[in-house]
Scaffold this active site. Structure first.
Site, PDB file in Angstrom:
ATOM      1  N   GLU A  37       0.869  -1.170   0.000  1.00  0.00           N
ATOM      2  CA  GLU A  37       0.000   0.000   0.000  1.00  0.00           C
ATOM      3  C   GLU A  37       0.915   1.232   0.000  1.00  0.00           C
ATOM      4  O   GLU A  37       1.818   1.320   0.835  1.00  0.00           O
ATOM      5  CB  GLU A  37      -0.883  -0.004   1.254  1.00  0.00           C
ATOM      6  N   ARG A 262       5.496 -12.959   9.561  1.00  0.00           N
ATOM      7  CA  ARG A 262       6.146 -11.655   9.373  1.00  0.00           C
ATOM      8  C   ARG A 262       7.546 -11.706   9.942  1.00  0.00           C
ATOM      9  O   ARG A 262       7.833 -12.459  10.863  1.00  0.00           O
ATOM     10  CB  ARG A 262       5.425 -10.568  10.179  1.00  0.00           C
ATOM     11  N   LYS A 272       4.490   0.404   9.763  1.00  0.00           N
ATOM     12  CA  LYS A 272       4.537   1.644   8.994  1.00  0.00           C
ATOM     13  C   LYS A 272       3.943   2.806   9.772  1.00  0.00           C
ATOM     14  O   LYS A 272       4.423   3.921   9.677  1.00  0.00           O
ATOM     15  CB  LYS A 272       3.794   1.467   7.660  1.00  0.00           C
TER      16      LYS A 272
END
Ligand code: ATP
Ligand code: MG
Length: 555
Positions: A37, A262, A272
């Protein structure tokens, strides 16, 4: 690229894909995608996903798409799109023709939503976000059906069209899937598929007033692009039934979603949102601050792309969550730079050395080996003269017996050069601080050997005072003082106040005048350094320490 890619990699994802290639009909071969994104810069966690997706495609002769998942205009920006493209290319991966944007599919996605409504599988809900959340129930109690759930197809189609046309304000209505409010999986309790957002989109401007949610946009984008294996992190495991439900309801080509763990790294934050906060609140100088775990920060710190790729290979792929030691990342840098970085001499805290018996006004050049690990790197000439700088802490007036460096009456070797013996020190009459030391050199020891076989205990680095260049050096520690900063109630309270030390007044060897920003060096005995891409200028050199040396050749 010199990653050991030829070494056969093996993990559950590669195994599954290899099996699919033999068992299933995949005429297009393996197709993966990396779907960032564009709401922040990429970090080392993304590198894991990038290396997996692009790596798998390469190993299986398939292809990997770069698809921007740009479905939330209020947080997205072209600056992020450009930085993401730059970082992936810098890591050495190529998406070829396959640069895509979820926003390219907005019309198609809209039509898919209309189809679902037509099937009676989606409805427009007038409840507020809070009411929807409250009505979802919990893991132990079922959700409640919305009073708007029974709307007719015609009414839903009409309202959804009006949502698109901008007739309602943000938050007034959403489109929800009609699945099962009692499902054991909360994601299946009539999840929101579309929402109204009043913000211009970085690519489609004000054309759209409604935007698909991740759960609706992602799987359908995968399907449109013919992705065969949609690799994502574990938190999407519980979304997979929804991913499957939408594709099956629409009868679309159905990629396989596969989840993996992850990456977490000690002393590091890889969120983020939190990284953005560090930037916005000025705790770091920007996304590319060399202390940041972003790709751009690591690049500016001096990490070569190969080191990051080797790191990603080493940590492997699994389902179980774990935290990788920061030391492993640093080791990857050291390992690569040891083979590839030129050795140079630089003094961080200079102490003047006057060689009393060296002919006044004379200088000469000594041959320095550029990289003992790689003979083809050759040699360079390093100027030597009667006035040098050494590190302040390579001299002690009254040293303990184990001290192997300079002290009155003691002899050491200068790297590539002569043996020198300290005679005495000049001191500031007021403070008593040592301002310079006087030494005698032995002209018979040129090149670092004595003809009589005399041994010295230490070898120190130095630069010629008249020939060396001034420089600023930045030394780093971890950005957080806690091993698991995410565990803190407020991660800002565990910032390491000593994460950056700026040392001015350094002196580096003359050959560095030809260096370019981004070049890597080993400053002998001090670590690996990179000429700063942003702040270093001819005449005002700036170096960032990438990593210290674990072992030094002087001990
Ligand atoms: P957000 O909270 O904004 O979704 P994100 O880190 O998931 O943050 P994306 O841009 O959605 O950001 O990530 C792109 C891809 O990178 C996703 O497929 C995601 O699973 C993967 N990714 C993100 N962080 C990590 C990580 N720490 N380790 C491995 N993969 C990651
Ligand atoms: Mg995400």
């Amino acid at each position: 690229m010199t990653t050991p890619a030829e070494e056969q990699k093996f993990d559950f994802i590669r195994e599954l894909i290899a099996n699919d290639l033999t068992a299933k009909n995949l005429p297009q071969g393996v197709v993966t995608r990396f779907p960032p994104e564009p709401n922040g810069y990429l970090h080392i966690g993304h590198a894991k996903s990038i290396c997996l997706n692009f790596g798998v495609a390469q190993e299986f002769d398939g292809r990997c798409h770069l698809r921007f998942d740009d479905t939330n205009p209020s947080k997205e920006d072209d600056e992020y799109v450009e930085s993401i493209k730059k970082d992936i290319a810098w890591l050495g991966w190529d998406w070829g023709e396959h640069l895509h944007f979820a926003s390219d599919y907005f019309e198609t996605l809209y039509q898919y939503a209309v189809t679902l409504i037509g099937q009676g599988k989606a409805y427009v809900d007038d409840l507020t976000q809070e009411e929807i959340r409250a009505g979802r129930g919990t893991l132990t109690s079922p959700g409640e059906e919305s009073p708007y759930r029974g709307r007719s197809v015609a009414e839903n189609l009409d309202l959804f069209g009006k949502m698109r046309a901008g007739e309602f304000s943000e938050g007034a209505r959403v489109l929800r899937a009609k699945i099962d409010m009692t499902s054991g999986n909360l994601n299946m309790r009539d999840p929101v598929l579309y929402r109204i957002v009043d913000a211009p989109h970085h690519r489609t401007g004000t054309e759209w007033r409604i935007y698909p949610m991740y759960d609706f946009g992602h799987g359908q984008s995968d399907s449109i692009e013919g992705i065969t294996h949609s690799l994502c992190t574990m938190e999407f495991e519980d979304h997979r039934p929804l991913y499957d439900w939408v594709l099956d309801s629409l009868g679309l080509y159905h990629p396989q979603q596969i989840e993996f763990a992850r990456l977490n790294i000690s002393y590091t934050i890889l969120s983020k949102r939190k990284l953005l906060q560090l930037v916005q609140d000025g705790h770091v100088s920007g996304w590319d601050d060399p202390r940041m775990p972003t790709i751009s920060g690591l690049r500016r710190r001096g990490y070569p792309p190969e080191a990051i790729r080797n790191f990603c290979d080493k940590i492997g792929i699994a389902k179980r969550p774990n935290t990788v030691e920061l030391a492993l990342l640093e080791h990857s840098a050291r390992d690569y730079l040891n083979q590839h970085a030129s050795r140079v001499l630089g003094v961080l805290r200079p102490l003047k050395v006057i060689i009393d018996n060296y002919p006044e006004g004379q200088s000469e050049e000594l041959e320095g080996i550029n990289n003992p690990e790689s003979p083809e790197a050759g040699t360079r000439m390093v100027p030597f003269s009667g006035e040098l700088y050494i590190e302040q802490d390579d001299f002690m007036e009254d040293p303990p017996s184990k001290y192997n460096r300079l002290a009155p009456g003691r002899e050491v070797r200068l790297r590539y050069g002569y043996f020198i013996t300290c005679i005495n020190a000049d001191k500031d009459p007021v403070t008593g601080e040592v301002t310079a030391i006087h030494c005698a050199y032995d002209p018979e020891t040129r090149g670092g050997q004595s003809p009589d076989g005399r041994k010295v205990r230490g070898t120190i680095h130095w630069v010629s005072a008249a020939h060396s260049l001034p420089a600023v050096v930045r030394l780093y520690e971890t950005l957080f003082s806690e091993e698991h900063p995410d565990d803190a109630d407020d991660f800002l309270t565990v910032l390491n106040e000593d994460s950056l030390k700026v040392i001015t007044g350094c002196q580096v060897e003359a050959s560095l005048k030809d260096a370019s920003p981004g070049d890597n060096f080993q400053f002998e005995r001090l670590g690996y350094f990179c000429m700063d891409e942003v702040d270093s200028k001819p005449g005002a050199l700036v170096f960032n320490r990438t990593v210290p040396l674990r072992d030094t050749w002087s001990r």
